[in-house]
Design a protein around this motif. Structure first.
Motif, PDB file in Angstrom:
ATOM      1  N   ALA A 209      67.147 -28.079 -40.202  1.00  0.00           N
ATOM      2  CA  ALA A 209      67.981 -27.878 -39.014  1.00  0.00           C
ATOM      3  C   ALA A 209      69.176 -28.830 -39.014  1.00  0.00           C
ATOM      4  CB  ALA A 209      67.137 -28.071 -37.759  1.00  0.00           C
ATOM      5  N   ARG A 210      68.938 -30.075 -39.438  1.00  0.00           N
ATOM      6  CA  ARG A 210      70.024 -31.059 -39.483  1.00  0.00           C
ATOM      7  C   ARG A 210      71.087 -30.660 -40.500  1.00  0.00           C
ATOM      8  NH1 ARG A 210      73.270 -34.345 -36.840  1.00  0.00           N
ATOM      9  NH2 ARG A 210      73.831 -36.237 -38.001  1.00  0.00           N
ATOM     10  N   LEU A 211      70.651 -30.252 -41.673  1.00  0.00           N
ATOM     11  CA  LEU A 211      71.618 -29.841 -42.698  1.00  0.00           C
ATOM     12  C   LEU A 211      72.386 -28.600 -42.272  1.00  0.00           C
ATOM     13  CD1 LEU A 211      69.457 -30.398 -45.917  1.00  0.00           C
ATOM     14  CD2 LEU A 211      71.464 -31.713 -45.230  1.00  0.00           C
ATOM     15  N   PRO A 216      80.365 -28.591 -44.019  1.00  0.00           N
ATOM     16  CA  PRO A 216      80.245 -28.589 -45.488  1.00  0.00           C
ATOM     17  C   PRO A 216      80.579 -29.932 -46.126  1.00  0.00           C
ATOM     18  CG  PRO A 216      81.312 -26.583 -44.729  1.00  0.00           C
ATOM     19  CD  PRO A 216      81.173 -27.463 -43.525  1.00  0.00           C
ATOM     20  N   GLY A 217      81.567 -30.639 -45.570  1.00  0.00           N
ATOM     21  CA  GLY A 217      81.917 -31.937 -46.129  1.00  0.00           C
ATOM     22  C   GLY A 217      80.796 -32.953 -45.989  1.00  0.00           C
ATOM     23  N   ASN A 218      80.122 -32.949 -44.827  1.00  0.00           N
ATOM     24  CA  ASN A 218      79.015 -33.883 -44.629  1.00  0.00           C
ATOM     25  C   ASN A 218      77.812 -33.516 -45.485  1.00  0.00           C
ATOM     26  OD1 ASN A 218      80.366 -35.501 -42.780  1.00  0.00           O
ATOM     27  ND2 ASN A 218      79.788 -34.198 -41.043  1.00  0.00           N
ATOM     28  N   VAL A 219      77.576 -32.206 -45.663  1.00  0.00           N
ATOM     29  CA  VAL A 219      76.481 -31.795 -46.541  1.00  0.00           C
ATOM     30  C   VAL A 219      76.729 -32.299 -47.962  1.00  0.00           C
ATOM     31  CG1 VAL A 219      75.330 -29.807 -47.580  1.00  0.00           C
ATOM     32  CG2 VAL A 219      75.867 -29.788 -45.146  1.00  0.00           C
ATOM     33  N   GLU A 220      77.977 -32.192 -48.415  1.00  0.00           N
ATOM     34  CA  GLU A 220      78.294 -32.680 -49.764  1.00  0.00           C
ATOM     35  C   GLU A 220      78.126 -34.194 -49.850  1.00  0.00           C
ATOM     36  OE1 GLU A 220      81.858 -32.436 -53.124  1.00  0.00           O
ATOM     37  OE2 GLU A 220      82.109 -31.479 -51.165  1.00  0.00           O
ATOM     38  N   HIS A 221      78.453 -34.905 -48.763  1.00  0.00           N
ATOM     39  CA  HIS A 221      78.291 -36.361 -48.767  1.00  0.00           C
ATOM     40  C   HIS A 221      76.831 -36.745 -48.984  1.00  0.00           C
ATOM     41  CE1 HIS A 221      78.368 -40.552 -47.500  1.00  0.00           C
ATOM     42  NE2 HIS A 221      77.443 -40.267 -46.576  1.00  0.00           N
ATOM     43  N   TRP A 222      75.917 -36.119 -48.229  1.00  0.00           N
ATOM     44  CA  TRP A 222      74.501 -36.446 -48.388  1.00  0.00           C
ATOM     45  C   TRP A 222      73.964 -35.942 -49.718  1.00  0.00           C
ATOM     46  CZ3 TRP A 222      72.831 -40.124 -45.566  1.00  0.00           C
ATOM     47  CH2 TRP A 222      73.310 -40.314 -44.270  1.00  0.00           C
ATOM     48  N   PHE A 223      74.508 -34.847 -50.187  1.00  0.00           N
ATOM     49  CA  PHE A 223      74.131 -34.355 -51.514  1.00  0.00           C
ATOM     50  C   PHE A 223      74.463 -35.381 -52.588  1.00  0.00           C
ATOM     51  CE2 PHE A 223      76.021 -32.321 -55.311  1.00  0.00           C
ATOM     52  CZ  PHE A 223      74.882 -31.777 -55.872  1.00  0.00           C
ATOM     53  N   GLN A 224      75.664 -35.950 -52.529  1.00  0.00           N
ATOM     54  CA  GLN A 224      76.061 -36.954 -53.516  1.00  0.00           C
ATOM     55  C   GLN A 224      75.191 -38.208 -53.404  1.00  0.00           C
ATOM     56  OE1 GLN A 224      78.002 -36.312 -55.883  1.00  0.00           O
ATOM     57  NE2 GLN A 224      79.251 -34.566 -55.216  1.00  0.00           N
ATOM     58  N   GLN A 225      74.814 -38.565 -52.174  1.00  0.00           N
ATOM     59  CA  GLN A 225      73.941 -39.726 -51.998  1.00  0.00           C
ATOM     60  C   GLN A 225      72.580 -39.507 -52.669  1.00  0.00           C
ATOM     61  OE1 GLN A 225      74.413 -42.717 -50.183  1.00  0.00           O
ATOM     62  NE2 GLN A 225      76.594 -42.235 -50.060  1.00  0.00           N
ATOM     63  N   VAL A 226      71.990 -38.332 -52.445  1.00  0.00           N
ATOM     64  CA  VAL A 226      70.674 -38.036 -53.005  1.00  0.00           C
ATOM     65  C   VAL A 226      70.744 -37.951 -54.527  1.00  0.00           C
ATOM     66  CG1 VAL A 226      68.878 -36.274 -53.151  1.00  0.00           C
ATOM     67  CG2 VAL A 226      69.797 -36.935 -50.927  1.00  0.00           C
ATOM     68  N   VAL A 227      71.774 -37.268 -55.059  1.00  0.00           N
ATOM     69  CA  VAL A 227      71.906 -37.125 -56.509  1.00  0.00           C
ATOM     70  C   VAL A 227      72.059 -38.486 -57.177  1.00  0.00           C
ATOM     71  CG1 VAL A 227      73.395 -36.237 -58.345  1.00  0.00           C
ATOM     72  CG2 VAL A 227      72.821 -34.782 -56.401  1.00  0.00           C
ATOM     73  N   ALA A 228      72.888 -39.357 -56.593  1.00  0.00           N
ATOM     74  CA  ALA A 228      73.078 -40.686 -57.173  1.00  0.00           C
ATOM     75  C   ALA A 228      71.771 -41.475 -57.186  1.00  0.00           C
ATOM     76  CB  ALA A 228      74.152 -41.437 -56.390  1.00  0.00           C
ATOM     77  N   ALA A 229      70.993 -41.361 -56.113  1.00  0.00           N
ATOM     78  CA  ALA A 229      69.728 -42.097 -56.053  1.00  0.00           C
ATOM     79  C   ALA A 229      68.724 -41.563 -57.067  1.00  0.00           C
ATOM     80  CB  ALA A 229      69.155 -42.005 -54.636  1.00  0.00           C
ATOM     81  N   VAL A 230      68.613 -40.249 -57.171  1.00  0.00           N
ATOM     82  CA  VAL A 230      67.651 -39.657 -58.103  1.00  0.00           C
ATOM     83  C   VAL A 230      68.039 -39.939 -59.546  1.00  0.00           C
ATOM     84  CG1 VAL A 230      66.667 -37.486 -58.917  1.00  0.00           C
ATOM     85  CG2 VAL A 230      66.934 -37.880 -56.474  1.00  0.00           C
ATOM     86  N   GLU A 231      69.324 -39.780 -59.886  1.00  0.00           N
ATOM     87  CA  GLU A 231      69.760 -40.017 -61.257  1.00  0.00           C
ATOM     88  C   GLU A 231      69.656 -41.485 -61.629  1.00  0.00           C
ATOM     89  OE1 GLU A 231      70.475 -37.965 -63.656  1.00  0.00           O
ATOM     90  OE2 GLU A 231      70.116 -36.219 -62.386  1.00  0.00           O
ATOM     91  N   LEU A 255      69.947 -39.605 -42.567  1.00  0.00           N
ATOM     92  CA  LEU A 255      70.391 -38.219 -42.418  1.00  0.00           C
ATOM     93  C   LEU A 255      69.920 -37.621 -41.103  1.00  0.00           C
ATOM     94  CD1 LEU A 255      71.587 -35.557 -43.440  1.00  0.00           C
ATOM     95  CD2 LEU A 255      69.525 -35.210 -44.782  1.00  0.00           C
ATOM     96  N   LEU A 256      68.658 -37.851 -40.757  1.00  0.00           N
ATOM     97  CA  LEU A 256      68.156 -37.325 -39.486  1.00  0.00           C
ATOM     98  C   LEU A 256      68.742 -38.078 -38.307  1.00  0.00           C
ATOM     99  CD1 LEU A 256      64.362 -36.624 -40.201  1.00  0.00           C
ATOM    100  CD2 LEU A 256      66.268 -35.012 -40.118  1.00  0.00           C
ATOM    101  N   GLY A 257      68.977 -39.389 -38.454  1.00  0.00           N
ATOM    102  CA  GLY A 257      69.579 -40.178 -37.385  1.00  0.00           C
ATOM    103  C   GLY A 257      68.713 -40.164 -36.141  1.00  0.00           C
TER     104      GLY A 257
END
Length: 754
Positions: A209-211, A216-231, A255-257
């Protein structure tokens, strides 16, 4: 217990099919794997049950040395593990230990075991890495930590497949992409990574629901955060699993805040869909179409000019890349047709400067450059895809050489170029029979020659080939006359099915299924079957089929009856067929008829070949015989036969004299060879047909030479070596380490099992 019993029954049905015991219902052939995975998709919580069952079956196959079970079970397990919402570490450890034990087995078991063991090592440290990398590469999502891109290219020949099949496949591949968007795929990656790391503590309902509420810009921001952490955790020397979980938990809470908890109760683990890969369908109408599509994949036209400029000049781009020192000069350095000798002293004493270049300092001050400036040349118009600047610009992205400027005369050494990386993977799927594979062999040979002259694709692109046999319900009359059955047109697929049982079970069954699905009426049930089944099978094959089976490409030199006609050179993959050609003129027809009465049907031939024997020694032999035709097969008829040899069958005419008179009988003369030469001493013509394709037929042929096709890069380096050491008979220097023969790799799930 009931769910586990049902899954075990389905897995055992898969194994029975591998043993050759096909299901009683023929419509279930090839769909057992698909229905199993779809059942898990509908109830993702059962993925752990399936993984546990598959591990037990693998260990049972290992104890019983039932090796043909191992690779299909392992592929099924890994495909389930990639999509599973969360797998316990102890279960991953059992799979990891099993893959390490495969390293003691011969190829391809050790190869697949090493690949999957390395992937599982990363997955255990950073859960969700395999899913994340697959989605990022297949959807071409922008990500600095993982900049890889993949695309599936489906090629079909419209002259070989009915229009209904092509139309249906175009519709299905487009429909598979409509429901996907970059934002949705990024949300999938974030959701799956957080749930894989946090497990039951992840409130998947609130997270989705949060996503959905974010821009779209904020979704990409959190996407980049998760990808950087996993990689970061998945890389060598990265974080431990506990540290990685704590980091993703921080991202999860941020992310949920202050979002209030949802009213719906937590439902435990929930699955995240695996998006369909990026698939493009192409009707193969041009000879150079494969190369062009691969170039556009690496360097889209939209990055340099508008899409409608295809076929026009890219002069502004070429000026900047080729003449950076003189930005106002509009004279591009194309090849010119010169009328002088090319020697500087032969140029005129005075040369009028270019009016547009007059204010440009480098052009006016440098008298030597002015003297060497030529006028009156013919400007060569190039397509953007053939433009040097276009290809140079393509190396400016990640993994490519920086464009840079041309070196000046200051003596400053150029900057060292960054090593190239293959960040792009093109998975080319060929739909059709052996005829389209023969066309692929032609295109691949042309691509390798082009890359030898000017390297562009090779250091930047990982090229993979796949084959899905599709035979229409009715053959073209010419093809039906040359080949008795439909299966005769799918020799390559039949050979791949013999060497790889999983390919036989999942891919060869599509041979007759795709035409039936394509011609079904447009009902909701048809849309459900084709959109899910065909797209999923193609995606599964492209994702899990990583082991190549290499086929030798053969080259043929054709000599014509007309002395003025230049010999033709071509390549073939599966077979070469020669037949006696009917004489067109009345005089030749009467001569032929009279000779046929005396010597029998056919024509006289001299055959010179090197016979292949078991000791691998080659023996030169020569034959003089009368024949009505010859067939050369390059695909082995059995598993024990060696790839790379030609099985030659010559229909020889034997004259028999007895009391009743003269009679003739046809005898099949068979032998194996790698090199063969055929001549017609009387210059009687015959026809040559390549790869069962009536469009590739040569007429008025009086001789041919067949040999294994050499790798173009080997030929070029060999030529250079011979110039330096003309007396060296053997390969020396760099030539020794280059592949000598041109092999066409076609991927399957297991490759060639030894």
């Amino acid at each position: 217990a009931e769910v586990e019993s049902d899954i075990l029954r389905r897995v055992r049905a898969l194994l029975r099919e591998l043993d050759g015991h096909h299901p009683s219902c023929q419509s279930d052939r090839g769909m057992l794997r698909w229905t199993l995975h779809k059942k898990i998709d509908q109830n993702p919580t059962t993925s752990c049950v399936l993984v546990r069952i598959l591990v037990k079956e693998l260990e049972r196959a290992e104890r019983g040395d039932i090796r043909h079970y191992i690779i299909p079970l392992l592929h099924t397990l890994m495909y389930t593990l990639i999509q599973a919402p969360c797998i316990p570490d102890e279960l991953c450890a059992r799979v990891y230990d099993f893959c390490k034990r495969l390293l003691t087995l011969p190829k391809p078991f050790c190869t697949i075991g090493l690949d999957y063991a390395s992937r599982l090592k990363v997955e255990r440290t950073a859960p969700g890495t395999l899913y994340q990398r697959m989605v990022i590469s297949e959807q071409s999502l922008r990500s600095a930590p993982y900049p890889f891109q993949e695309r599936i290219f489906i090629f079909a020949d419209p002259e070989l497949l009915p229009e209904a099949i092509c139309t249906a496949l175009v519709t299905d591949t487009k429909a598979a992409q409509v429901s996907q968007s970059p934002r949705g795929c990024m949300s999938y990656v974030v959701t799956h990574a957080l749930q894989a790391a946090l497990g039951d503590t992840c409130d998947i309902h609130s997270l989705r629901a949060r996503l959905q509420a974010l821009s779209p810009g904020n979704v990409e921001h959190w996407f980049q955060q998760v990808v950087a952490a996993v990689e970061c955790a998945g890389s060598e020397g990265g974080l431990e699993r506990d540290q990685h979980t704590a980091k993703l938990e921080t991202i999860y809470h941020s992310l949920l805040g202050s979002l209030p908890a949802g009213d719906a109760p937590q439902e435990g683990l929930q699955g995240t869909p695996l998006p369909n890969p990026n698939i493009s369908f192409h009707l193969w109408t041009e000879d150079e179409q494969l190369w062009k599509e691969l170039v556009l994949f690496l360097r889209p036209l939209s990055q340099s000019c508008e899409p409608d400029c295809l076929g026009q000049d890219l002069e502004p781009l070429e000026i900047q890349d080729i003449l950076p020192d003189c930005s106002c000069c509009e004279q591009s350095r194309f090849s010119v047709l010169s009328t002088d000798s090319g020697i500087e002293r032969d140029l005129p004493a005075q040369e009028e400067p270019c009016a547009q270049c007059a204010p440009c300092t480098p052009c006016t001050a440098d008298t030597e450059h002015s003297r060497l400036h030529r006028k009156g040349g013919i400007k060569k118009k190039l397509s953007p895809l053939d433009s040097v600047a276009f290809l140079q610009a393509g190396s400016g992205g990640p993994g490519g050489k920086p464009a840079g400027k041309l070196p000046r005369r200051s003596g400053k050494p150029p900057e060292p170029a960054a090593p190239l990386q293959r960040l792009h993977t093109a998975r080319v799927v060929l739909l059709g029979d052996d005829r389209i594979l023969g066309r692929l062999a032609q295109a691949y040979h042309s691509l390798r020659k082009r890359e030898t002259r000017r390297v562009f694709l090779t250091p930047r692109l990982n090229l993979q080939f796949y084959h899905i046999p599709v035979v229409p319900g009715q053959l073209h009359p010419s093809a039906a006359a040359d080949h008795a059955g439909l299966d005769e047109l799918c020799e390559v697929a039949r050979y791949l099915g013999r060497t790889d049982p999983w390919y036989e079970s999942n891919i060869n069954t599509l041979c007759h299924m795709i035409p039936k699905l394509a011609t079904m009426p447009s009902l909701p049930s048809r849309a459900l079957v084709t959109d899910l089944f065909l797209t999923d099978v193609i995606a599964y094959y492209a994702r899990m089929g990583t082991q190549p089976v290499c086929f030798q490409v053969h080259t043929v030199k054709v000599l014509f009856q007309d002395p003025a006609q230049e010999p033709a050179e071509d390549v073939f993959l599966t077979e070469l067929l020669t037949q006696v050609q009917e004489s067109p003129s009345h005089r030749e027809l009467s001569t032929t008829k009279r000779k046929t009465t005396l010597d029998g049907p056919g024509i006289d031939l001299t055959v010179t070949y090197r016979k292949v024997v078991l000791s691998d020694r080659e023996k030169e032999l020569a034959l003089a015989l009368r024949s009505t035709g010859m067939l050369m097969k390059a695909i082995p008829a059995g598993e024990a036969e060696e790839r790379g040899c030609l099985s030659v069958t010559i229909t020889e005419i034997i004259r028999i004299s007895n009391l009743a008179g003269r009679s003739f009988s046809a005898v099949a003369n068979r032998f194996k060879t790698r090199n063969i030469k055929i001549r017609s001493p009387e210059h009687r013509p015959f026809t040559v047909q390549l790869d069962k394709d009536s469009r590739r037929t040569y007429r008025d042929v009086i001789g041919l030479e067949v040999s294994p096709c050499l790798e173009p890069s080997y030929c070029l380096q060999k030529t250079r070596t011979m110039k330096c050491s003309p007396h060296e008979a053997e390969d020396v220097g760099l030539v020794k380490y280059l592949p000598k023969s041109l092999l066409l790799p076609i991927n399957t799930f297991a490759g060639a099992i030894q």
